[in-house]
Design an enzyme around this catalytic site. Structure first.
Site, PDB file in Angstrom:
ATOM      1  N   MET A   1      -5.978   4.354   5.425  1.00 18.18           N
ATOM      2  CA  MET A   1      -6.649   3.120   5.845  1.00 18.18           C
ATOM      3  C   MET A   1      -5.707   1.913   5.839  1.00 18.18           C
ATOM      4  O   MET A   1      -4.648   1.934   5.217  1.00 18.18           O
ATOM      5  CB  MET A   1      -7.837   2.832   4.920  1.00 18.18           C
ATOM      6  CG  MET A   1      -8.943   3.862   4.987  1.00 18.18           C
ATOM      7  SD  MET A   1     -10.314   3.508   3.858  1.00 18.18           S
ATOM      8  CE  MET A   1     -11.061   2.061   4.653  1.00 18.18           C
ATOM      9  N   HIS A   2      -6.144   0.864   6.535  1.00 22.08           N
ATOM     10  CA  HIS A   2      -5.618  -0.505   6.415  1.00 22.08           C
ATOM     11  C   HIS A   2      -4.267  -0.765   7.071  1.00 22.08           C
ATOM     12  O   HIS A   2      -3.910  -1.915   7.310  1.00 22.08           O
ATOM     13  CB  HIS A   2      -5.500  -0.943   4.945  1.00 22.08           C
ATOM     14  CG  HIS A   2      -6.691  -0.685   4.095  1.00 22.08           C
ATOM     15  ND1 HIS A   2      -7.953  -1.118   4.438  1.00 22.08           N
ATOM     16  CD2 HIS A   2      -6.816  -0.045   2.916  1.00 22.08           C
ATOM     17  CE1 HIS A   2      -8.800  -0.759   3.482  1.00 22.08           C
ATOM     18  NE2 HIS A   2      -8.144  -0.101   2.559  1.00 22.08           N
TER      19      HIS A   2
ATOM     20  N   ASP B   1      -9.840   7.818   5.759  1.00 15.27           N
ATOM     21  CA  ASP B   1      -9.673   8.982   4.884  1.00 15.27           C
ATOM     22  C   ASP B   1     -10.797   9.114   3.861  1.00 15.27           C
ATOM     23  O   ASP B   1     -11.278  10.223   3.593  1.00 15.27           O
ATOM     24  CB  ASP B   1      -8.299   8.982   4.212  1.00 15.27           C
ATOM     25  CG  ASP B   1      -7.964   7.685   3.480  1.00 15.27           C
ATOM     26  OD1 ASP B   1      -8.824   6.788   3.358  1.00 15.27           O
ATOM     27  OD2 ASP B   1      -6.808   7.567   3.028  1.00 15.27           O
TER      28      ASP B   1
END
Length: 498
Positions: free
Chosen positions: A81-82, A239
């Site tokens: 992520m991110h 995820d």
């Protein structure tokens, strides 16, 4: 026989799994790629490494399995992520990707808080933390304005890989929720948040459901992956959302605990209006119009890895944990706090550091090892308690990741959480969740829940032991005191860290 593929794009490697309609993983393959730390606190990757690793892993998966490519109905993704990927109007990457574990953006986080105030948690439902995507965008805006001026879109890691495979841009809701630019309840990009920082919504890609079809493979991508150009590609998810799918967290009261490098407690939520004011994360699920509450321990499995490499490098993990069962609960009065790289839940604090409290000359390696396991689990219980305070009853937790591989640790989780701990028969984590999205998207099942019933099977259940629960309840109270007692001390020590 028909098959689907789950692609899990992690921080250190990409994993691919080939799954049949019974949920059996018939083949899997992983490809590693490098991580770059050009400055202290920075963490970057070359997106081209993800693409190459994914194509190599898919090709070798197909070679190892011997399956005819025509038998593969589709594939989908789970992604770290991110991470910020900026592309220009031609799809070219403008700079290395800034990852989730990059901590350069503290000043940008304070700017977000000062500018938006309570509006941030009302819209994005999460606090401004260094790992999220908006702070990274603001860092580039401030430090590399010439890069941002060339940017046509921002993407997250799996979305860039999917674009390279299909030629089409998209981002699913579960991953978009980790950007701080999504109105999580309304499921749309927030013009208010973007506008507050002079960012155009044109930077944001089209939003889709995790199970939506986002195209088929480009001919050159299909050749590189050992698949057919007609192979369907579905959006995929973050995820943790995919980990939840792979653990069967699909319904009220369903909760999982995932212990990998970091540790996650995740609980299903159907109320889109729930606002926990940033105490824990609140993200969109991979299931349509569903959500999840999530707490994070930054250094969960990482704490155990650090301990082994530092103090028992000559032992395997199995050898290190062999004597833990003989040490009583509480490790002989030794407490460990897993704040090696700061903490996320319930203390979003980049300065705090770990500690052993209560050491004496009677403590052995086994005492310290058990204390590390207990400290990690106490930290995760703090997230469990926040979820319970939101009104949820948690009597059962599905364990995945490294924390599900040791019987003593599984029983410890049951005793510390005060809940049954379920170990799965075949635990593939986010990769299985990605495969489930492909299976559902391909029409194999009428719902993701039906897919979970077919794919996920329980192996064992560990139940709390009343005497151990009582001991750990007392120790948990002491553990919770350590943060407050060491916070200022760690802030002072920060000046001496090199």
């Amino acid at each position: 026989m028909r098959y689907v593929i789950g692609v899990d794009l992690g921080t250190s490697a990409v994993k691919t799994v080939l799954v049949n309609p019974q949920g059996t993983v018939v083949c899997e393959h992983s490809e590693a790629y490098p991580l770059s730390r050009p400055e202290p606190g920075w963490s970057e990757q070359n997106p081209e490494d993800w693409v190459q690793g994914t194509c190599d892993s898919l090709r070798r998966l197909m070679e190892k399995s011997g399956i005819d490519p025509s038998a593969v109905d589709g594939l989908s993704f789970s992604g770290q992520m991110h991470g910020l990927v900026l592309v220009d109007a031609t799809g070219q990457v403008l700079r290395p990707a800034i990852l989730w574990n990059d901590t350069r953006t503290t000043a940008e986080c304070r700017k977000i808080e000062a500018t938006l105030g309570a509006m941030l948690t009302e819209i994005a439902r999460n606090r401004a933390l260094e790992g999220f995507t908006l702070p990274k965008l603001l860092w580039v805006q401030s430090h590399e304005p010439e890069v941002l001026s060339q940017a046509s879109l921002f993407l997250l890691p799996k979305d860039y890989v999917r674009y390279r495979l299909t030629g089409k841009y998209a981002m699913d809701y579960s991953d978009a929720a980790g950007t701080l630019l999504l109105d999580v309840g309304a499921k749309e990009w927030s013009a208010d948040i973007a506008g507050a920082f002079g960012l155009s919504l044109s930077l944001c890609p089209e939003l889709v459901e995790s199970f939506d079809l986002t195209g088929t493979l480009l001919p050159e991508s299909a050749a590189a992956c050992g698949l057919l150009p007609s192979t369907k590609v579905f959006a995929g998810g973050a995820d943790n959302a995919c980990g939840a799918l792979g653990a069967g967290v699909l319904g009220e009261g369903k909760t999982m605990c995932s212990i990998g490098t970091s540790g996650v407690v995740l609980s299903y939520e159907s109320n889109k209006d729930l606002n926990l004011e940033g105490k824990v994360h609140f993200f969109n699920h991979g299931e349509k119009d569903a959500y999840y509450i999530m707490g994070v321990t930054l250094a969960a499995g990482h704490s155990l890895t650090w301990f082994k490499e530092t103090f028992a490098a000559d032992l395997s993990f199995d050898e290190l944990l062999q004597g833990v069962a003989s040490i009583p609960a509480g490790s002989g009065g030794l407490l460990f706090t897993p704040y090696l790289v700061g903490e996320r839940t319930p203390h979003p604090d980049a300065t705090i550091r770990g500690s052993f409290i209560g050491m004496d000359s009677g403590h052995t390696l086994d005492h310290f090892t058990r204390a590390v396991l207990e400290g990690i689990t106490f930290s995760l219980r703090e997230s469990i308690e926040i979820v319970r305070e939101s009104g949820k009853v948690i009597t059962e937790v599905i364990a995945i990741g490294g924390g599900a591989k040791n019987e003593t640790w599984l029983q410890m989780q049951a005793d510390i959480f005060g809940a049954d701990i379920v170990k799965l028969e075949s635990e593939q984590g986010p990769a299985m969740g990605a495969a489930m999205l492909a299976a559902y998207g391909s029409g194999w099942f009428a719902s993701l829940a039906e897919c979970a019933d077919a794919f996920i099977r329980r192996a064992e259940v560990y139940t709390p032991q009343p005497q151990q629960v009582e001991t750990y309840d007392g120790l948990f109270g002491l553990y919770q005191e350590v943060y407050g007692q060491t916070r200022e001390l760690n802030r002072s020590l920060a000046a001496y860290r090199k």
